[in-house]
Scaffold this active site. Structure first.
Site, PDB file in Angstrom:
ATOM      1  N   GLY A  80       0.816  -1.200   0.000  1.00 34.97           N
ATOM      2  CA  GLY A  80       0.000   0.000   0.000  1.00 34.97           C
ATOM      3  C   GLY A  80       0.848   1.248   0.000  1.00 34.97           C
ATOM      4  O   GLY A  80       2.065   1.187   0.251  1.00 34.97           O
ATOM      5  N   GLN A 127       3.104   9.990   1.339  1.00 36.04           N
ATOM      6  CA  GLN A 127       4.401   9.326   1.148  1.00 36.04           C
ATOM      7  C   GLN A 127       5.077   9.738  -0.164  1.00 36.04           C
ATOM      8  O   GLN A 127       6.272   9.514  -0.330  1.00 36.04           O
ATOM      9  CB  GLN A 127       4.229   7.806   1.175  1.00 36.04           C
ATOM     10  CG  GLN A 127       3.913   7.276   2.575  1.00 36.04           C
ATOM     11  CD  GLN A 127       3.854   5.762   2.573  1.00 36.04           C
ATOM     12  OE1 GLN A 127       2.851   5.181   2.179  1.00 36.04           O
ATOM     13  NE2 GLN A 127       4.918   5.108   2.992  1.00 36.04           N
ATOM     14  N   CYS A 135       7.316  -0.267   6.918  1.00 34.98           N
ATOM     15  CA  CYS A 135       6.777   0.865   6.155  1.00 34.98           C
ATOM     16  C   CYS A 135       7.832   1.316   5.159  1.00 34.98           C
ATOM     17  O   CYS A 135       9.013   1.391   5.505  1.00 34.98           O
ATOM     18  CB  CYS A 135       6.428   1.997   7.114  1.00 34.98           C
ATOM     19  SG  CYS A 135       5.829   3.482   6.289  1.00 34.98           S
ATOM     20  N   LEU A 136       7.403   1.625   3.946  1.00 36.71           N
ATOM     21  CA  LEU A 136       8.353   2.077   2.924  1.00 36.71           C
ATOM     22  C   LEU A 136       9.017   3.392   3.320  1.00 36.71           C
ATOM     23  O   LEU A 136      10.082   3.725   2.814  1.00 36.71           O
ATOM     24  CB  LEU A 136       7.649   2.252   1.577  1.00 36.71           C
ATOM     25  CG  LEU A 136       7.114   0.983   0.914  1.00 36.71           C
ATOM     26  CD1 LEU A 136       6.336   1.326  -0.337  1.00 36.71           C
ATOM     27  CD2 LEU A 136       8.253   0.028   0.586  1.00 36.71           C
ATOM     28  N   HIS A 178      -2.972   0.940   8.421  1.00 36.52           N
ATOM     29  CA  HIS A 178      -1.659   1.557   8.191  1.00 36.52           C
ATOM     30  C   HIS A 178      -1.768   2.771   7.261  1.00 36.52           C
ATOM     31  O   HIS A 178      -1.226   3.839   7.547  1.00 36.52           O
ATOM     32  CB  HIS A 178      -0.713   0.499   7.601  1.00 36.52           C
ATOM     33  CG  HIS A 178       0.685   0.968   7.354  1.00 36.52           C
ATOM     34  ND1 HIS A 178       1.752   0.600   8.142  1.00 36.52           N
ATOM     35  CD2 HIS A 178       1.203   1.782   6.405  1.00 36.52           C
ATOM     36  CE1 HIS A 178       2.859   1.172   7.696  1.00 36.52           C
ATOM     37  NE2 HIS A 178       2.556   1.890   6.629  1.00 36.52           N
ATOM     38  N   GLU A 179      -2.492   2.608   6.147  1.00 39.53           N
ATOM     39  CA  GLU A 179      -2.579   3.702   5.170  1.00 39.53           C
ATOM     40  C   GLU A 179      -3.438   4.854   5.690  1.00 39.53           C
ATOM     41  O   GLU A 179      -3.113   6.018   5.466  1.00 39.53           O
ATOM     42  CB  GLU A 179      -3.111   3.194   3.819  1.00 39.53           C
ATOM     43  CG  GLU A 179      -2.312   2.080   3.169  1.00 39.53           C
ATOM     44  CD  GLU A 179      -0.802   2.303   3.125  1.00 39.53           C
ATOM     45  OE1 GLU A 179      -0.345   3.462   3.113  1.00 39.53           O
ATOM     46  OE2 GLU A 179      -0.062   1.310   3.139  1.00 39.53           O
ATOM     47  N   HIS A 189      -1.398   6.878   7.930  1.00 36.90           N
ATOM     48  CA  HIS A 189      -0.526   7.789   7.174  1.00 36.90           C
ATOM     49  C   HIS A 189      -1.247   9.103   6.865  1.00 36.90           C
ATOM     50  O   HIS A 189      -0.669  10.184   6.978  1.00 36.90           O
ATOM     51  CB  HIS A 189      -0.116   7.158   5.837  1.00 36.90           C
ATOM     52  CG  HIS A 189       1.170   6.388   5.877  1.00 36.90           C
ATOM     53  ND1 HIS A 189       2.368   6.930   6.290  1.00 36.90           N
ATOM     54  CD2 HIS A 189       1.458   5.108   5.521  1.00 36.90           C
ATOM     55  CE1 HIS A 189       3.333   6.012   6.196  1.00 36.90           C
ATOM     56  NE2 HIS A 189       2.806   4.896   5.741  1.00 36.90           N
TER      57      HIS A 189
HETATM   58 NI    NI Z   1       3.767   3.101   5.459  1.00 33.33          NI
END
Ligand code: NI
Length: 173
Positions: free
Chosen positions: A46, A51, A90-91, A132-133, A136
């Site tokens: 995701g 981000q 997480c990226l 999670h998203e 964000h």
């Molecule tokens: Ni993340």
């Protein structure tokens, strides 16, 4: 369509509460397409718009065993069920994985990229990705949910025979 750079921990845009999308115009469609490319290139499950530096309430999710991308515009969690402890990455925090609590199941409402109202039930990894998203989009990172700093670990480099490990750690974006 293009892959955009992913902002990492310390970038203030990750801490902004993203703004609601008022109109799903061509710039939003373009953003969604770029986010899908960026998520797939990473790769991740995701990605939230902040981000890639855009503080708007847009997120994309693509599950390994489910066909198609889920696009979420102005998503909201309607209900959460249960609790479980899991490992999350997480990226925007490459190289780390943390042990946190997430819901077992969630119900989310949002608009899709055509502006249609959707309601999603997510369980397991999908529930985790949805939480999670949406976190964000509120400027929240998974490390904010750590009970203590020792629940955060450097991600060990997987040995060649243990490629599973890398997959698990890059599950969430
Ligand atoms: Ni993340």
């Amino acid at each position: 369509m293009a892959v955009r750079p992913i902002r990492t921990y310390g970038d203030p845009v990750l801490r902004l509460k993203a703004k609601r999308v008022a109109k799903i115009d061509s710039s939003i469609q373009h953003l969604i397409d770029d986010m899908i490319d960026t998520m797939r290139a990473a790769p991740g499950v995701g990605l939230a718009a902040n981000q890639v530096g855009i503080p708007l309430r847009v997120a994309v999710i693509e599950m390994p065993e489910r066909e198609g991308v889920i696009t979420l515009i102005n998503p909201e969690i309607v209900k959460r069920f249960g609790e479980r402890i899991l490992d999350e990455g997480c990226l925007s925090l490459p190289g780390y994985v943390g042990e946190i609590k997430r819901s077992v199941r969630v119900i989310v409402k949002a608009r899709d990229r055509n502006g249609k109202e959707i309601r999603l039930k997510g369980e397991g990894l999908l529930a985790q990705a949805l939480e999670h998203e949406i976190d964000h989009l509120d400027g929240v990172l998974y490390v904010d949910h750590l009970e203590s700093p020792d629940k955060l670990h450097k991600q060990e480099r997987p040995s060649p025979e243990d490629t599973q490990q890398e997959e698990v750690a890059s599950e969430i974006a």
